[in-house]
Each structure stands twice: as C-alpha cells, then as structure tokens.
Design an enzyme around this catalytic site. Structure first.
Site, mmCIF file in Angstrom:
data_model
loop_
_atom_site.group_PDB
_atom_site.id
_atom_site.type_symbol
_atom_site.label_atom_id
_atom_site.label_comp_id
_atom_site.label_asym_id
_atom_site.label_seq_id
_atom_site.Cartn_x
_atom_site.Cartn_y
_atom_site.Cartn_z
ATOM 1 N N THR A 11 54.856 125.579 54.432
ATOM 2 C CA THR A 11 53.714 125.248 55.467
ATOM 3 C C THR A 11 54.107 125.337 56.734
ATOM 4 O OG1 THR A 11 52.410 123.535 54.248
ATOM 5 C CG2 THR A 11 52.487 123.205 56.598
ATOM 6 N N SER B 38 55.818 126.778 48.533
ATOM 7 C CA SER B 38 56.854 126.371 47.431
ATOM 8 C C SER B 38 56.243 126.192 45.929
ATOM 9 C CB SER B 38 57.688 125.225 48.044
ATOM 10 O OG SER B 38 56.921 124.060 47.996
HETATM 11 N N1 ASP Z 1 52.050 124.095 49.914
HETATM 12 C C1 ASP Z 1 53.249 123.806 50.743
HETATM 13 C C2 ASP Z 1 54.461 124.091 50.106
HETATM 14 O O1 ASP Z 1 55.056 123.546 49.431
HETATM 15 C C3 ASP Z 1 53.312 122.575 51.228
HETATM 16 C C4 ASP Z 1 54.125 122.205 52.335
HETATM 17 O O2 ASP Z 1 55.014 122.736 52.595
HETATM 18 O O3 ASP Z 1 53.913 120.918 53.028
HETATM 19 O O4 ASP Z 1 54.848 125.356 50.501
#
Ligand code: ASP
Length: 329
Positions: free
Chosen positions: A12, A54
């Site tokens: 994110t 991720s």
């Molecule tokens: N979906 C994102 C990730 O894990 C969530 C984040 O980075 O807060 O890449």
C-alpha cells in the site's frame, strides 16, 4: 553517516488508485523523495526489488529479499525494506530464519495508506524505520510500524485498517517511539557468531485449522502431497479423540516420517500439549512438536526452513525447537 540500503517491494505504501483498485506503482526514488528529512539522517541507496501487493508474495520473494541482503550485506550498515502489511509478518519471520546473527538491522515497514495520500501514515513509518536502522539499538530482523519496533519472529498484523496495525505477540516490543524519540527496551545482544545466510525453504506444508466436529478423511491426501503439517487447535491444544479418524490419520501421517506442529487458534499465551488427555494423545506421536508461544507466521516459516534443511524427523524436531531471535520461550 551510516549507509542504508532501501529495498522496495510494493505494498500500500507504494500504491496508487487505478481503475481496478489500489495497486503498487510508486517507484523507490519517489518513495525516498517523499521523506526528504531522511537525507539528514544517513546516506541512502535504493533498490527496487519488486512492486507487488504483498498478497501476491510467496516464499520465492522471501528468498529474493534474503539473497538481495546477502549480496549487499557488507556494503551497508543496515537495510530498510518497504513491504505490504498483509503478509509482512510472514516475510519478517522468514527473513529471521534465513538471516542469522545479523548485527546489522534488517527493518521492514509499510503503511495502511499510500504515501501519495494527504493523511498517510507512510511518511512517519518510513522515517521511524530509518531512525531505528541508524540507531545503535538496532539489530536483527525487526518491523517498525506506527510507534512500535517488533522482533520479526514476534510480529502480527492485528488490525486491518488502523495505523497501529501490528503487535508483538507473547513478547515485549524491542523499542517504542515517543513521537520521533526512540525508547529501546530490549538491549542489543552480544553476537558471538558471524552472520549467516541459509535460504533453503520447503514450502510443501499444510495448515489445518481444526473445527468442532471435523473428521480426518483428508490425511491420505496430505501424506502424498505435503511434508509438514501445522494443526491450529483450540485453547492450549490437542486433537479431538472422540472422532477416531483424526488421531488415526495423524498416526499414519506421523509414521510416514512427516512433521506436525501443534499451535493454537488463540492469539495470546500459546499452546501446551502436556496438559490435557486430548493434547497428550497427539503429543506422543513421532515428529509432533508443540509450538508453545510462537506466532502462526513464525510457525509457518520456521517449518518451511526446517524442512528445507533435509534432516531426519528427530533432528528436524530438535531444530524446530531451537530458539531463533527469541521466537520461542
Ligand atoms: N494489500 C496491501 C499489501 O499487503 C496492504 C498494505 O500494504 O497495507 O500489499
């Protein structure tokens, strides 16, 4: 001035809103230039390794990060890795097993909101990750998030949206930040051995979350497809004995030479198979290990690492129970 390598992997923190939702798109030099104060703290080089949500990361990327740190280990005083928060605890635990005895800090951070947003937590998190990496209290694999510094083997994402997303489970934080002041709790240990890298992992493991009333009719499939099994039980742990197919299946699995780690669905205080009849029945089978107070992420990644070392069932149990970076008490 210390020299730090910033390795970016997506998440994110580096995301922008596209037609199909948030996805990583911001590059490593852009991330760095969003926090210009970093230039006064240390010399920073950037290494854009991945640009992934991720959720899309796997053991292949954990190995890629460890190999990248190995390659540049002697060129820098420390490493900061930006990473998505969803699987950051897995990566942090995996790196803790693959990179041993590192006096130099390997610090993971990320954010709940993109660095491009006005109300983001990204800039604070990135700045604090560097503050910690440059401090004399820093060592080993750690997560810096919001105001906490947490051992890579003890971190869990416990909130999906709030800025204080991570907690240290069953062990105190290494340090906290009061605003931008670092308050260390855990002194840097004295390192008697040189740093070492061992990135062999065996990802053929299965995690079984027990349900009340579950039957064990899947064990033959597990025996032919997997090398390690984690059973997330209830409370301090055990296997229902009222339903014989579970314990009989586990017996076949164990006698085939496989490894089983019992952990618990309860977040705090861990498992202990020695207490109840239902725990002892499972605990006496060969290759059955009690995860005690380890986090689920540490259990998963340590099992992959132990299985990657090609040991006998007995040696593998011993290796699993040998503490690494305070992962098990
Ligand atoms: N979906 C994102 C990730 O894990 C969530 C984040 O980075 O807060 O890449």
């Amino acid at each position: 001035m210390k020299k730090i390598l910033l390795i970016t992997t997506g998440g994110t923190i580096a995301s922008v809103q596209g037609l199909n939702g948030l996805a990583p798109a911001i590059g490593s030099s852009e991330l760095l230039s969003a926090v210009p104060e970093l230039k006064e703290l240390c010399d920073v080089d950037t290494y854009p390794l991945y640009n992934l949500d991720s959720t899309n990361m796997s053991p292949e990327q954990w190995i890629g990060i460890a190999e990248c740190i190995k390659k540049f280990y002697w060129d820098y005083d420390g490493f900061v890795i930006t990473h998505g928060t969803d699987t950051m605890a897995y990566t942090a635990a995996a790196l803790s097993y693959m990179i041993r005895n590192s006096q130099k800090p390997v610090v993971l951070t990320g954010s709940q909101k993109s660095i491009a947003y006005r109300d983001t937590d990204a800039r604070n998190n990135l700045y604090r990750a560097f503050l910690f990496a440059c401090s004399d209290a820093a060592w080993g694999v750690q997560i810096v998030f919001d105001t906490d510094v947490i051992l890579g083997t003890r971190a869990r994402k416990v909130r999906s949206k709030s800025y204080n997303a991570f907690e240290s489970i069953n062990y105190p934080e290494t340090a906290v930040f009061r605003d931008m002041k670092l308050v260390p709790f855990l002194p840097k240990p004295s390192f008697k051995e040189a740093p070492s890298f061992n990135t062999s992992l065996n990802p053929r493991i299965f995690v079984l979350r027990l349900l009340p009333g579950m039957k064990g009719d899947f064990f033959d499939y597990l025996i032919s497809h997997y090398d390690g099994l984690i059973i997330e039980g209830f409370g301090v742990g055990g296997l229902p004995t009222i339903e014989p197919s579970l314990i009989e299946g586990l017996e076949r699995w164990a006698n085939a030479g496989h490894l089983t780690v019992f952990s618990t669905q309860v977040q705090n205080e861990g498992s202990d198979l020695s207490i109840y009849e239902v725990g002892r029945a499972a605990g006496r089978l060969p290759g059955v290990i009690d995860a005690g107070d380890m986090t689920p992420e540490a259990v998963v990644t340590k099992l992959m690492w132990v299985l990657g070392q090609n040991k006998s069932q007995e040696e593998a149990c011993r290796l699993f129970l040998t503490p690494v970076q305070l992962d098990i008490i």
